[in-house]
Design a protein around this motif. Structure first.
Motif, short mmCIF file in Angstrom:
data_model
loop_
_atom_site.label_atom_id
_atom_site.label_comp_id
_atom_site.label_asym_id
_atom_site.label_seq_id
_atom_site.Cartn_x
_atom_site.Cartn_y
_atom_site.Cartn_z
N MET A 18 0.81 -1.22 0.00
CA MET A 18 0.00 0.00 0.00
C MET A 18 0.84 1.27 0.00
SD MET A 18 -3.08 -0.96 2.65
CE MET A 18 -2.02 -1.60 3.94
N GLN A 19 2.16 1.12 0.05
CA GLN A 19 3.02 2.28 0.25
C GLN A 19 2.84 3.35 -0.82
OE1 GLN A 19 5.23 2.81 3.05
NE2 GLN A 19 4.87 4.82 2.16
N SER A 20 2.71 2.94 -2.08
CA SER A 20 2.59 3.95 -3.14
C SER A 20 1.30 4.75 -2.99
CB SER A 20 2.64 3.27 -4.52
OG SER A 20 1.58 2.36 -4.68
N ALA A 24 1.19 8.76 -2.20
CA ALA A 24 0.45 9.65 -3.11
C ALA A 24 -0.58 10.47 -2.36
CB ALA A 24 -0.22 8.84 -4.21
N PHE A 25 -1.27 9.83 -1.43
CA PHE A 25 -2.29 10.52 -0.64
C PHE A 25 -1.65 11.59 0.24
CE2 PHE A 25 -5.43 10.71 2.91
CZ PHE A 25 -6.54 11.08 2.17
N GLN A 26 -0.53 11.25 0.86
CA GLN A 26 0.17 12.21 1.71
C GLN A 26 0.70 13.38 0.90
OE1 GLN A 26 2.91 9.31 3.30
NE2 GLN A 26 1.93 9.28 5.31
N ASN A 27 1.23 13.10 -0.28
CA ASN A 27 1.76 14.16 -1.14
C ASN A 27 0.67 15.11 -1.62
OD1 ASN A 27 4.34 13.15 -0.86
ND2 ASN A 27 4.34 12.05 -2.81
N MET A 60 5.59 0.30 11.42
CA MET A 60 4.65 0.84 10.43
C MET A 60 4.76 2.35 10.33
SD MET A 60 1.13 -1.27 11.13
CE MET A 60 1.02 -3.03 10.89
N LEU A 61 4.88 3.01 11.46
CA LEU A 61 4.98 4.47 11.46
C LEU A 61 6.27 4.92 10.78
CD1 LEU A 61 3.75 5.28 15.11
CD2 LEU A 61 2.42 5.26 12.99
N GLN A 62 7.36 4.22 11.06
CA GLN A 62 8.63 4.58 10.43
C GLN A 62 8.58 4.35 8.92
OE1 GLN A 62 12.36 3.40 12.31
NE2 GLN A 62 11.24 2.80 14.15
N GLN A 63 7.98 3.24 8.51
CA GLN A 63 7.95 2.89 7.09
C GLN A 63 7.09 3.85 6.28
OE1 GLN A 63 6.84 -1.18 6.37
NE2 GLN A 63 6.68 -0.94 4.17
N THR A 64 5.97 4.27 6.86
CA THR A 64 5.00 5.06 6.11
C THR A 64 5.09 6.55 6.34
OG1 THR A 64 3.38 4.85 7.90
CG2 THR A 64 3.34 3.14 6.17
N GLY A 65 5.69 6.96 7.45
CA GLY A 65 5.66 8.37 7.81
C GLY A 65 4.34 8.79 8.44
N VAL A 66 3.43 7.86 8.63
CA VAL A 66 2.15 8.15 9.26
C VAL A 66 2.37 8.48 10.73
CG1 VAL A 66 -0.06 7.12 9.96
CG2 VAL A 66 0.81 6.73 7.64
N ARG A 67 1.60 9.44 11.23
CA ARG A 67 1.70 9.80 12.64
C ARG A 67 0.30 9.88 13.26
NH1 ARG A 67 5.93 8.32 11.52
NH2 ARG A 67 7.97 9.32 11.80
N ALA A 68 -0.56 8.98 12.83
CA ALA A 68 -1.92 8.94 13.38
C ALA A 68 -2.38 7.49 13.40
CB ALA A 68 -2.87 9.78 12.53
N ILE A 69 -2.86 7.05 14.57
CA ILE A 69 -3.35 5.67 14.70
C ILE A 69 -4.70 5.67 15.39
CG2 ILE A 69 -1.07 4.59 14.69
CD1 ILE A 69 -1.18 4.48 17.73
N ASP A 70 -5.46 4.62 15.11
CA ASP A 70 -6.79 4.46 15.68
C ASP A 70 -6.94 3.03 16.16
OD1 ASP A 70 -9.78 5.04 16.01
OD2 ASP A 70 -9.82 3.41 14.55
N PHE A 71 -7.62 2.86 17.29
CA PHE A 71 -7.95 1.53 17.79
C PHE A 71 -9.47 1.40 17.80
CE2 PHE A 71 -3.83 2.59 19.60
CZ PHE A 71 -3.08 1.47 19.25
N ASP A 72 -9.99 0.51 16.97
CA ASP A 72 -11.42 0.26 16.86
C ASP A 72 -11.74 -0.96 17.72
OD1 ASP A 72 -13.85 -1.10 15.81
OD2 ASP A 72 -13.87 0.53 14.36
#
Length: 207
Positions: A18-20, A24-27, A60-72
């Motif tokens: 899903m990285q691409s 793309a979404f982040q960019n 996962m955070l390091q790989q994606t650069g994402v800084r937001a998580i949710d626990f459902d």
């Protein structure tokens, strides 16, 4: 839709695949939130130690650069206190490394019932939020799932009205859990997630 265990402390999804799309979404200015749990599957809180789960999510955070998580958290796994304990420890550990990490806890909710009242979060949802507060696991958002209520709640109301009812009823337990917060601050930490269009329950359509 959610990250869960693929057997032991491993995940059911490939971040690399899903990285691409994520990039793309982040960019384009989008913010990605990685969500764990959901209605089906074994939660990582059940399959991992707190240390293992922290390491897994950190990767996962390091790989994606994402800084937001949710626990459902929902269903039978929501009512298991040990999973709250593990989740709280993971949140605290990740916040040490990522002070600006956004964390939300997504929980089921119901409107005030026309016959017996109630409404908002159920006892297990309140317990999950309370355990986080007691443990010092800071939540940015308590996110209500405002959907699939069932016919006994309808009473001629629209899904929007039922959603408002659930949200209003959820403020009271939050005020008890977070007594230092103002009413405005409590509302600011309340998320609302409807199911757009037809819900899983017949006759429930969110327009």
């Amino acid at each position: 839709a959610f990250v869960v265990s693929a057997g032991g402390c491993t995940v059911n999804t490939s971040i690399s695949a899903m990285q691409s799309d994520i990039t793309a979404f982040q960019n384009a200015g989008g913010r990605v939130i990685i969500s764990f749990g959901g209605a089906n599957g074994t939660y990582l809180e059940s399959a991992c130690t707190a240390t293992q789960m922290t390491t897994l999510i950190d990767g996962m955070l390091q790989q994606t650069g994402v800084r937001a998580i949710d626990f459902d958290a929902e269903g039978g796994q929501l009512g298991t206190p040990a999973l709250n304990t593990t989740r709280n420890a993971v949140i605290k550990a990740l916040r040490v490394k990522y002070p600006n990490l956004y964390v939300s806890l997504t929980l089921p909710s119901v409107p005030v019932h026309p016959s017996w009242g109630g409404g908002g979060l159920d006892i297990y949802g309140v317990a999950a939020v309370q355990s986080a507060a007691t443990a010092g696991a800071t939540l940015d958002i308590v996110n209500l799932m405002t959907m699939d209520y069932g016919g006994s709640y309808h009473n001629g109301s629209t899904m929007a009205q039922l959603t408002q009812s659930a949200a209003n009823a959820a403020i009271a337990p939050l005020a008890t859990i977070y007594p230092a917060k103002t009413n405005a601050q409590l509302w600011a930490m309340l998320g609302i997630t409807p199911m757009i269009g037809n819900n899983d329950v017949a006759g429930e359509t969110f327009t």
